[in-house]
Enzyme design. Sequence first.
Site, PDB file in Angstrom:
ATOM      1  N   ASP A 135       0.820  -1.202   0.000  1.00 39.58           N
ATOM      2  CA  ASP A 135       0.000   0.000   0.000  1.00 39.58           C
ATOM      3  C   ASP A 135       0.859   1.259   0.000  1.00 39.58           C
ATOM      4  O   ASP A 135       1.917   1.309   0.621  1.00 39.58           O
ATOM      5  CB  ASP A 135      -0.897  -0.021   1.251  1.00 39.58           C
ATOM      6  CG  ASP A 135      -1.767   1.200   1.383  1.00 39.58           C
ATOM      7  OD1 ASP A 135      -2.617   1.408   0.503  1.00 39.58           O
ATOM      8  OD2 ASP A 135      -1.593   1.951   2.356  1.00 39.58           O
ATOM      9  N   GLU A 184       1.125  -0.458  -5.183  1.00 41.18           N
ATOM     10  CA  GLU A 184       0.163   0.613  -5.423  1.00 41.18           C
ATOM     11  C   GLU A 184       0.993   1.897  -5.532  1.00 41.18           C
ATOM     12  O   GLU A 184       1.369   2.496  -4.527  1.00 41.18           O
ATOM     13  CB  GLU A 184      -0.853   0.739  -4.284  1.00 41.18           C
ATOM     14  CG  GLU A 184      -1.907   1.803  -4.589  1.00 41.18           C
ATOM     15  CD  GLU A 184      -2.502   2.461  -3.354  1.00 41.18           C
ATOM     16  OE1 GLU A 184      -3.575   3.075  -3.481  1.00 41.18           O
ATOM     17  OE2 GLU A 184      -1.891   2.381  -2.272  1.00 41.18           O
TER      18      GLU A 184
END
Length: 777
Positions: A437, A490
């Site tokens: 993330d 990401e």
Amino acid sequence: MMTQNAPHFHHGDDMALLNGEYFDVFSLLGMHIQESPKDTPTKSTKGKQAETKVTQVKKQLLVRCLLPGALNVDVLSLSDGRKLASLERVNETGLFAGVIGRRVKPFLYKLRVEYPLSVEEIIDPYQFPSLLNQDDAYLFAEGRLEQAYHLLGANWQQNQGVEGVNFCVWAPNARRVSVVGDFNHWDGTRHVMRQHLANGIWEIFIPDVNEQAHYKFELISEHGECIEKSDPYAKAMQAAPGNASLVPLKNNYNWKDKQWLEYRKTQQWHHQPISTYEVHLASWRRKGDEGEQFLNYQDLIEQLIPYVKEMGFTHLQLMPISEYPFDGSWGYQPVGLYAPSHRFGDATGLKAFIDACHKAGLAVVLDWVAAHFPKDPHGLIQFDGTSLYEHQDPRRGEHPDWDTLIYNYGRGEVQSYLLSNACYWLDEFHFDGLRIDAVSSMLYLDYSREPGQWLPNVEGGRENLEAISFLQSLNQRLYQAFPGIVMIAEESTAWPGVTKRVDESGLGFGFKWNMGWMNDSLRYLGRDPIHRSHHHNELTFSLMYCFSEQFILSLSHDEVVHGKGSLLHKVPGDDWQKFACLRAYFGFMWGHPGKKLLFMGNEFGQRDEWSHERSLDWHLLQYAPHQGLQAWVKDLNHLYLSQPSLYCQDTRADKFQWLDCDNHQASVFSFIRYGEAEGEHLIFIVNMTPEVHHGFRIGLPQGCEYRELLNSDSEHYGGSGQGNAGVIFAEDTPYQNMTNSGQITVPPLGCLVLSPSHLASNSAIGLELFGESDEAN
């Protein structure tokens, strides 16, 4: 029994112990050999006593303990329970001491302790030597230890044949560290830990601890402040507000996925289909009269896995499941990075769930948070009273967007903490990969900061060189240690080489989310069809760069929260137009180069914006439009699985060809995806307006009959039924740089997928890697 009066502690020892000021508690407490001089008279050869004496050394075993509140303490042999001595109370603080008569060789013992209301038998932890592996401690400090969770935390071990838990924590600047828990009345004086000055690690081996016992670390900072912290390496944690760490279970899970792991090693996922279903376990579906209960792992085995498999997805991606106190963080602010969340069951249940996924042929990816950590007082923040895991300077150590802290990626012990955590999920739980993330926030020192709010690197730039180095090392190590996994970033900027090899100056990820495609295409989706002709490039621009990285087209949870609305409600028009447009959009997505990811609920047209507080609206599937959209996604997935042209060469520009990318007047997009085999190809025609186009000419690569494999306007999906009766005949008329062409009907807000008839039969063949009858040993 005691043979003499108990020796006293040196002056001030008792207060030093209680105040955390005694440097080496293990040198004072426990069993020690005491040596004392003894004068022995000599005798003359005539048998008369001489006037001279010989000084000899007398050895005795001395036992000391600190047990506040105890009335009496006896020493018992651990082997047979025989009482060997009674210790004398030295003072009112709870210090006891005494010598063992006749014995001079140390032995294992326990203490029988009498309190005002109870009697306890305790195996004294201060009699045991250190279990710290110095080689592991060295690698830990170097940032190269891949299994630090075996070194630190609470681990079941044997010490001199006695089973117990070895508690170990890194706190280099603390004056004292103790284990406190429900096994010692949460008293910080009972189990003061052994300090290793060379590496800042504290440890203590404690027998008589139960599985699932609650514990924390009590630290005295260098300024005398008493701090209570959860274990950074805890493998299970108590729910908030207690937030205690839990001693792990002893049992070893009996995995049955050997066949899957061997299969995984052989996979080159860049050339395989990846269609991912992203799931928030707490809100996918719930149970209870009011939907107030989470599904447990057994429920998920019985409900989630069959659903995902039936829908044709190849991968399941779980939003973060490391323990997090606040439900509203969705797991992205974890405090217990090594502890599976208590919400769905224990570690054994999670392992059984992943095992069942593998048996069904589903890979499982974990959403992993290494970009930041929250400021919860029981967590990593100022762990020993100083900045250990974070930078001290807020210009390096704090995220302004999320009010969280940034890991100090340049510190070896922090690198080992994160590296080991990644290995932990892949090794102990058999996850098939990690999606990391907020990678962009790790790469840039000025991420979401104004001038003056950040510090440049040593070269004067904005790049976080320490984070870059960490990510490169992480990817290299994980791909080497766990063949066949996927590492996904990401990353929302144009950072070059995210999915290039490290030795080619890349970051070493396997895949990167295509955030540019997502932003552009969703902006286009939200436009009124009458205006889409002016924004045609929002769907075509991604083809300018989509071959530069190994991309995943992602429609994640981030796109349906915080006031953004559901995908369905992003689309203008009436209900029919919304569903038709979404079907066409999904058709374009599945035809576009790149792997696929869809957040739960999008596949059937969830109407309300996603909420972590309740289940998806499964009742909507009683209505035909939602059934039709779900059937369309299912058929797209099965087409994707059966057609290598859609997945085998995602990054080869020569395997994609526009037929027409400039038809902005009609907002029609047409392109070809080529496979490896001779003549293998699929044609996609996507109409993003409600107008039907009859006699619409398209170029065809071959002069043969074409089959209409999929038509999103089929009445089966809730469409109007416009189409080509399943067949298109090629004409010997060159068009759009093709040798042949054909006239077709293009349905309103629809997607057509065409294939040469002789190849079309393959489209019904799904990819079934593992069946329910397979037994992996």
